[in-house]
Design a protein around this motif. Structure first.
Motif: not given
Length: 369
Positions: A52-53, A68, A70, A74, A77, A161-162, A165
């Motif tokens: 994740p960025q 993190y 968004y 994304d 990913t 966040k992961f 996603l």
């Protein structure tokens, strides 16, 4: 690496070849991305697909914490874990569901529904456990007011966040799986409905920075759906197992009421009393009256639609049950009123056939062959 047994070979670039080998093709793409990590020239590009960025390091009482937010990166990913979801789907289908199907000998329609419930049962089980772990570790269950306090929740921890996603990647992968699994046309519209609803609600919670409320709602929904698909799997193995549907019905109604209560509490009252009212794209603040009303209307319409389908389903089950009961009573009544047939020569008395005049009938001699 082969996921499917190949009973027949098809020409390259044909439709059947793509359906039969789609998991192997996707697996090759994943390996190609992972190989990119080994070279310095391609490592920066390959890392966009895996990690994740948009990470930001902040100071907290615990020390430095990486959070993190968004952005457009994304999408890369989500694409990578979209491929991972297709591979895992093929693994579950090949090494678990197909083996069970060969033993059950189900019809085509039941086989399709069994595969659907099997896949979703595994997904809902993993997702519900994962969501519960996040809610416990983040402290959202012990402090419900944290669901709307300090909004906007722009910065997320890695696991939150992961999770979002991978959720988006899974439901996106369900769209091409309708083609790969050769789902019947009658079933496509029904499956498209709940896939699009999941994508809409998860995307809204993620992009509007309502991730905390979204986690609780997803946990309630996944637990309820897990009960339904477990009940349907047991029903396909033995049609007498119908009591689990009654337990699911109770959890379904409870989930709808809990969802509406939580949304009105968090969005209708919590965010409405927050100090930072208005729309600000830079800070990620979407706490305006129009957006709040739109979110509440979307959730209310979805829950009302689900309740309407649920009531129709229960009424249909009740009518079928009453129809079966009426047929059973009618059959039992006919059998009870059916008269005893008299023999053409006479009647039976104490196990001996008697003629009409009381004499025993004359026995016929059997001809020898």
């Amino acid at each position: 690496m082969a996921f499917r047994r190949r009973n027949k070979s098809y020409p390259f670039f044909s439709q059947e070849f793509l359906i039969q080998n789609h998991a192997d093709i996707v697996f090759s793409l994943v390996i190609f991305i992972l190989i990119g990590l080994m070279f310095e020239a391609t490592a920066k590009t390959a890392i966009l697909f895996i990690q994740p960025q948009y990470n930001v390091t902040t100071l907290s009482p615990e020390g430095e914490v990486t959070l993190y937010h968004y952005g457009w990166k994304d999408g890369a990913t989500i694409l990578f874990y979209f491929f991972i979801a297709i591979i895992l789907h093929a693994v579950v289908q090949e090494y678990l569901l197909d083996k069970v199907n060969r033993r059950l000998h189900l019809s085509k329609s039941k086989n399709t529904k069994f595969n659907e419930s099997g896949q979703l049962c595994v997904f809902h089980l993993v997702s519900s456990v994962w969501t519960f772990y996040i809610l416990i570790t983040e402290g959202y269950l012990l402090h419900p007011s944290s669901l709307w306090e300090n909004y906007p929740h722009l910065h997320l921890r890695f696991q939150v966040k992961f999770f979002y996603l991978t959720q988006l990647a899974y439901w996106l992968h369900s769209l091409p799986e309708l083609y790969f699994q050769k789902v019947r046309k009658e079933e496509i519209s029904r499956q498209l409905q709940y896939i699009c609803l999941y994508l809409l609600h998860i995307s809204a919670a993620y992009l509007l920075n309502m991730s905390r409320v979204g986690l609780v709602l997803l946990f309630l929904q996944y637990v309820s759906e897990l009960g339904f698909h477990i009940a349907r799997l047991f029903y396909f193995t033995d049609e007498n197992h119908q009591k689990m549907f009654d337990l699911w019905a109770v959890s379904f109604v409870f989930t709808r009421m809990a969802t509406l209560t939580l949304m009105f509490l968090a969005v209708g009252f919590g965010l409405a009393r927050a100090e930072n009212q208005g729309l600000d794209w830079e800070t990620g603040n979407f706490n305006s009256v129009l957006i709040r009303m739109t979110v509440l209307l979307l959730v209310c319409l979805t829950q009302s639609w689900l309740l309407w389908k649920f009531i129709r389903f229960q009424l249909r089950r009740w009518r079928e049950f009453r129809h079966e009961q009426a047929l059973r009573k009618k059959t039992a009544t006919k059998q009870a009123l059916r008269p005893l047939k008299r023999d053409s020569l006479g009647h039976h008395e104490n196990g001996v056939l008697k003629a009409e005049n009381g004499a025993s009938p004359r026995t016929k001699k059997l001809k020898s062959p």
